[in-house]
Design an enzyme around this catalytic site. Structure first.
Site, PDB file in Angstrom:
ATOM      1  N   GLU A 183       9.038   1.070  11.231  1.00 40.87           N
ATOM      2  CA  GLU A 183      10.126   2.046  11.041  1.00 40.87           C
ATOM      3  C   GLU A 183       9.479   3.414  11.069  1.00 40.87           C
ATOM      4  O   GLU A 183       8.765   3.772  10.128  1.00 40.87           O
ATOM      5  CB  GLU A 183      10.814   1.826   9.694  1.00 40.87           C
ATOM      6  CG  GLU A 183      11.513   0.494   9.537  1.00 40.87           C
ATOM      7  CD  GLU A 183      12.799   0.416  10.330  1.00 40.87           C
ATOM      8  OE1 GLU A 183      13.218  -0.694  10.634  1.00 40.87           O
ATOM      9  OE2 GLU A 183      13.364   1.480  10.646  1.00 40.87           O
ATOM     10  N   GLU A 199       9.369  16.404  14.843  1.00 39.45           N
ATOM     11  CA  GLU A 199       9.819  16.086  13.489  1.00 39.45           C
ATOM     12  C   GLU A 199       9.157  17.046  12.497  1.00 39.45           C
ATOM     13  O   GLU A 199       7.940  17.041  12.339  1.00 39.45           O
ATOM     14  CB  GLU A 199       9.450  14.639  13.143  1.00 39.45           C
ATOM     15  CG  GLU A 199      10.067  14.195  11.845  1.00 39.45           C
ATOM     16  CD  GLU A 199       9.722  12.756  11.489  1.00 39.45           C
ATOM     17  OE1 GLU A 199       8.579  12.350  11.717  1.00 39.45           O
ATOM     18  OE2 GLU A 199      10.606  12.054  10.966  1.00 39.45           O
ATOM     19  N   LYS A 215       0.873  -1.172   0.000  1.00 43.76           N
ATOM     20  CA  LYS A 215       0.000   0.000   0.000  1.00 43.76           C
ATOM     21  C   LYS A 215       0.907   1.218   0.000  1.00 43.76           C
ATOM     22  O   LYS A 215       1.408   1.638   1.033  1.00 43.76           O
ATOM     23  CB  LYS A 215      -0.865  -0.022   1.274  1.00 43.76           C
ATOM     24  CG  LYS A 215      -2.191   0.665   1.161  1.00 43.76           C
ATOM     25  CD  LYS A 215      -2.120   2.138   0.783  1.00 43.76           C
ATOM     26  CE  LYS A 215      -1.756   3.031   1.940  1.00 43.76           C
ATOM     27  NZ  LYS A 215      -1.584   4.444   1.500  1.00 43.76           N
ATOM     28  N   CYS A 239      13.616  10.230   7.105  1.00 40.92           N
ATOM     29  CA  CYS A 239      13.321   9.882   8.504  1.00 40.92           C
ATOM     30  C   CYS A 239      14.525  10.076   9.412  1.00 40.92           C
ATOM     31  O   CYS A 239      14.388  10.502  10.551  1.00 40.92           O
ATOM     32  CB  CYS A 239      12.826   8.443   8.567  1.00 40.92           C
ATOM     33  SG  CYS A 239      13.941   7.301   7.741  1.00 40.92           S
TER      34      CYS A 239
HETATM   35  P1  NAD Z   1       2.318   8.460   7.315  1.00 43.88           P
HETATM   36  O1  NAD Z   1       2.435   7.699   8.587  1.00 43.88           O
HETATM   37  O2  NAD Z   1       1.319   9.523   7.217  1.00 43.88           O
HETATM   38  O3  NAD Z   1       2.019   7.471   6.104  1.00 43.88           O
HETATM   39  C1  NAD Z   1       2.798   6.313   5.868  1.00 43.88           C
HETATM   40  C2  NAD Z   1       1.932   5.289   5.165  1.00 43.88           C
HETATM   41  O4  NAD Z   1       0.914   4.879   6.063  1.00 43.88           O
HETATM   42  C3  NAD Z   1       1.216   5.828   3.922  1.00 43.88           C
HETATM   43  O5  NAD Z   1       1.152   4.806   2.950  1.00 43.88           O
HETATM   44  C4  NAD Z   1      -0.171   6.141   4.443  1.00 43.88           C
HETATM   45  O6  NAD Z   1      -1.167   6.117   3.451  1.00 43.88           O
HETATM   46  C5  NAD Z   1      -0.362   5.009   5.438  1.00 43.88           C
HETATM   47  N1  NAD Z   1      -1.365   5.276   6.470  1.00 43.88           N
HETATM   48  C6  NAD Z   1      -1.825   6.464   6.910  1.00 43.88           C
HETATM   49  N2  NAD Z   1      -2.765   6.277   7.877  1.00 43.88           N
HETATM   50  C7  NAD Z   1      -2.882   4.942   8.048  1.00 43.88           C
HETATM   51  C8  NAD Z   1      -3.665   4.128   8.908  1.00 43.88           C
HETATM   52  N3  NAD Z   1      -4.515   4.639   9.787  1.00 43.88           N
HETATM   53  N4  NAD Z   1      -3.520   2.788   8.830  1.00 43.88           N
HETATM   54  C9  NAD Z   1      -2.644   2.241   7.959  1.00 43.88           C
HETATM   55  N5  NAD Z   1      -1.887   2.952   7.113  1.00 43.88           N
HETATM   56  C10 NAD Z   1      -1.987   4.295   7.156  1.00 43.88           C
HETATM   57  O7  NAD Z   1       3.776   8.986   7.022  1.00 43.88           O
HETATM   58  P2  NAD Z   1       4.242   9.796   5.735  1.00 43.88           P
HETATM   59  O8  NAD Z   1       3.782  11.189   5.869  1.00 43.88           O
HETATM   60  O9  NAD Z   1       3.889   9.049   4.502  1.00 43.88           O
HETATM   61  O10 NAD Z   1       5.828   9.691   5.885  1.00 43.88           O
HETATM   62  C11 NAD Z   1       6.514  10.504   6.730  1.00 43.88           C
HETATM   63  C12 NAD Z   1       6.844   9.810   8.022  1.00 43.88           C
HETATM   64  O11 NAD Z   1       7.461   8.557   7.767  1.00 43.88           O
HETATM   65  C13 NAD Z   1       7.822  10.581   8.852  1.00 43.88           C
HETATM   66  O12 NAD Z   1       7.452  10.546  10.205  1.00 43.88           O
HETATM   67  C14 NAD Z   1       9.119   9.824   8.659  1.00 43.88           C
HETATM   68  O13 NAD Z   1      10.044   9.985   9.671  1.00 43.88           O
HETATM   69  C15 NAD Z   1       8.641   8.433   8.543  1.00 43.88           C
HETATM   70  N6  NAD Z   1       9.603   7.598   7.833  1.00 43.88           N
HETATM   71  C16 NAD Z   1      10.322   6.706   8.541  1.00 43.88           C
HETATM   72  C17 NAD Z   1      11.277   5.919   7.905  1.00 43.88           C
HETATM   73  C18 NAD Z   1      12.083   4.916   8.681  1.00 43.88           C
HETATM   74  O14 NAD Z   1      12.743   4.081   8.072  1.00 43.88           O
HETATM   75  N7  NAD Z   1      12.075   4.961   9.987  1.00 43.88           N
HETATM   76  C19 NAD Z   1      11.491   6.066   6.529  1.00 43.88           C
HETATM   77  C20 NAD Z   1      10.735   6.999   5.834  1.00 43.88           C
HETATM   78  C21 NAD Z   1       9.782   7.758   6.503  1.00 43.88           C
END
Ligand code: NAD
Length: 499
Positions: free
Chosen positions: A269, A403, A194, A303
């Site tokens: 992650e 963040e 997804k 991240c």
């Molecule tokens: P997000 O949590 O908003 O979304 C991540 C994914 O989760 C997307 O595909 C989104 O559609 C999905 N999602 C959203 N709500 C959901 C729910 N209720 N249930 C299941 N899935 C859901 O994050 P983002 O804005 O896409 O990415 C940014 C964040 O990701 C930042 O906090 C960043 O630090 C983190 N990140 C972490 C890593 C790592 O390896 N630790 C890598 C990249 C990004």
């Protein structure tokens, strides 16, 4: 020029994949379009132009994809030998290598990372595929002694956990999807991915390439759509065995909640706010560009970005001056501008969030060294923010603790190594971190003292799958890379044989 051809400073660029009227999900080896109207717009963050219409999935699409993944898991795919899976991964390596230019363009257009950078991502993705190909032929249990009377032989077997739900963020899906794809294909699991709505296209295109290269139908499926609908349904689905999630800490909590009914295995992650500690004896010719790109690469949407930059007090002013000078050398531009090093933020929402934090930083009393504004002129239709550096930041300010996920560096002074470690750890996240010093004992003291999943010494952001990368504290759990990675796609079966 067609709607989807792109006018870039280097001339018009045509990407055939983007010429389609609609992008469907990829389920059971086929592109699956939704009923009319159920699409969302993929926009180019460099200029806001419509790039593509993407099928907006719902619960039924997830059900269908999970059923396909389950059938594939139990079908002929389960009979593939380790060597067959390894050979498949080698073929995929070559296919991805051959098609990288197209993929790099799709990613640049969809998420805004400059083309020079998405091209550079090729080496890392290919390394990941080679890593997983090697792992495919190295899955092993153990033969164990036991203390039971009689002639009982005991051993462990490793078996694939089953259907993986892979939930991917938007900040670099072309590369990051391989952490899931590689492990799934190496172990004999199957998956439903997804991608994030903001950047789904490279994941959809890669799924097609995998299928064309011989990945059987149903092994890798992709359903696009909103996280709160398709993501949460996947996380709660009774026929999904494990969730591999990368995203924000807030969503991570929702995934834990959604998955608790079915006791799913989880890899999370999550977010970060990583410390980058610069000692006065550091080689500033390396530390200045290293720490600066540690914040501003991918416009801060990484991240593990080292956004809390702790600088030893005697060199604070020199460091600020040199960072401000270095920032001026970074060309910011349209993601298809061959010269651009930094691109736009992903969306209006992200732009608003970053601009709010810049306002907060000013109100909290931090000193603005450079940046602080949205970029106008030729770039005014895109979501561009100038690389922003704040000095005189205190570790308890919001810009030092929360963040931002944008191009904002907070410079925080310190005096002693003990103080740097204490300040570095005074945060709820534990993802990455770095130390810059010519004194190896100082560097090692910091490496040992900082509570994060990854530490760099005199460099920032290097990642090799053989070594791995991971988080602790609110940054989640479950390593990426290393032997531990594959283990989480397998379960252990203890076997007792009464001879
Ligand atoms: P997000 O949590 O908003 O979304 C991540 C994914 O989760 C997307 O595909 C989104 O559609 C999905 N999602 C959203 N709500 C959901 C729910 N209720 N249930 C299941 N899935 C859901 O994050 P983002 O804005 O896409 O990415 C940014 C964040 O990701 C930042 O906090 C960043 O630090 C983190 N990140 C972490 C890593 C790592 O390896 N630790 C890598 C990249 C990004």
């Amino acid at each position: 020029m067609s709607q989807t051809a792109v006018q870039a400073p280097g001339g018009d660029v045509s990407v055939p994949f983007l010429e389609r009227a609609e992008h469907g999900h990829f389920i059971d080896g086929q592109i699956v379009l939704t009923s009319a109207g159920r699409t969302f717009d993929a926009r180019n963050p460099s200029n806001g132009d419509l790039l593509a219409r993407v099928a907006q999935g719902d619960e039924a699409d997830i059900d269908r994809a999970v059923a396909a993944a389950r059938a594939a898991f139990e079908g002929p795919w389960s009979e593939w030998t380790p060597y067959q899976r390894q050979a498949l991964l080698y073929r995929l390596h070559d296919a991805i290598d051959r098609n990288w230019e197209e993929l790099a363009r799709i990613e640049a257009l969809d998420m805004g990372q400059p083309i020079s950078r998405t091209r550079m991502g090729k080496a890392a993705s290919l390394r990941m595929i080679l890593f997983f190909a090697a792992q495919a032929a190295n899955i092993a249990g153990e033969t164990l002694q036991n203390g039971m009377p009689g002639d009982v032989t005991t051993m462990t077997l490793k078996a694939p956990v089953g259907v993986i739900g892979g939930i991917i963020p938007w900040n670099g899906p072309l590369g990051s999807q391989w952490w899931i794809l590689g492990a799934v294909l190496a172990t004999g699991c199957t998956a439903v991915l997804k991608p994030a709505e903001e950047a789904s296209l490279s994941v959809l295109r890669v799924a097609e390439l995998l299928h064309e290269t011989g990945v059987p139908a149903g092994v890798i499926n992709v359903v696009a759509g909103p996280g709160r609908v398709v993501g949460s349904h996947l996380a709660a689905h009774p026929d999904v065995d494990r969730i591999a999630f990368t995203g924000s800490t807030e969503t991570g909590r929702k995934i834990i909640e959604a998955s608790k009914g079915t006791i799913k295995k989880l890899q999370l992650e999550l977010g970060g706010k990583s410390p980058d500690i610069i000692f006065a004896d550091a080689d500033l010719d390396k530390a200045v560009p290293g720490a600066t790109m540690g914040v501003f690469a991918n416009s801060g949407q990484i991240c593990f970005a080292g956004t809390r930059v702790f600088v030893q007090r005697p060199i604070v002013e020199e460091f600020c001056k040199r960072v401000a000078e270095f920032v001026q050398t970074l060309k910011i531009g349209d993601s298809l501008d061959e010269e651009a090093v930094l691109g736009p933020l992903i969306s209006q929402k992200q732009l608003d969030q970053v601009m709010d934090y810049i306002k907060v930083g000013r109100e909290e009393g931090a000193r603005l060294v450079t940046g602080g504004e949205r970029i106008g002129g030729d770039l005014s239709d895109g979501f561009f923010v100038a690389p922003t550096v704040f000095a005189d930041v205190r570790n308890d300010m919001r810009i030092a603790q929360e963040e931002i996920f944008g191009p904002v560096m907070s410079i925080i002074p310190f005096d002693t190594v003990e103080e740097a470690i204490a300040l570095g750890n005074d945060i709820e996240y534990g993802l990455g971190g770095a130390v810059w010093s010519r004194d190896i004992s100082t560097a090692l003291k910091v490496v040992k003292g900082i509570h994060t999943g990854t530490m760099w010494v005199n460099c920032y952001g290097l990642i090799d799958p053989l070594v791995g990368f991971g988080g602790t504290k609110l940054s989640g759990y479950g390593a990426k890379g290393g032997k531990a990675h594959l283990d989480t796609y397998l379960y252990t079966k203890c076997v007792y044989i009464n001879g």
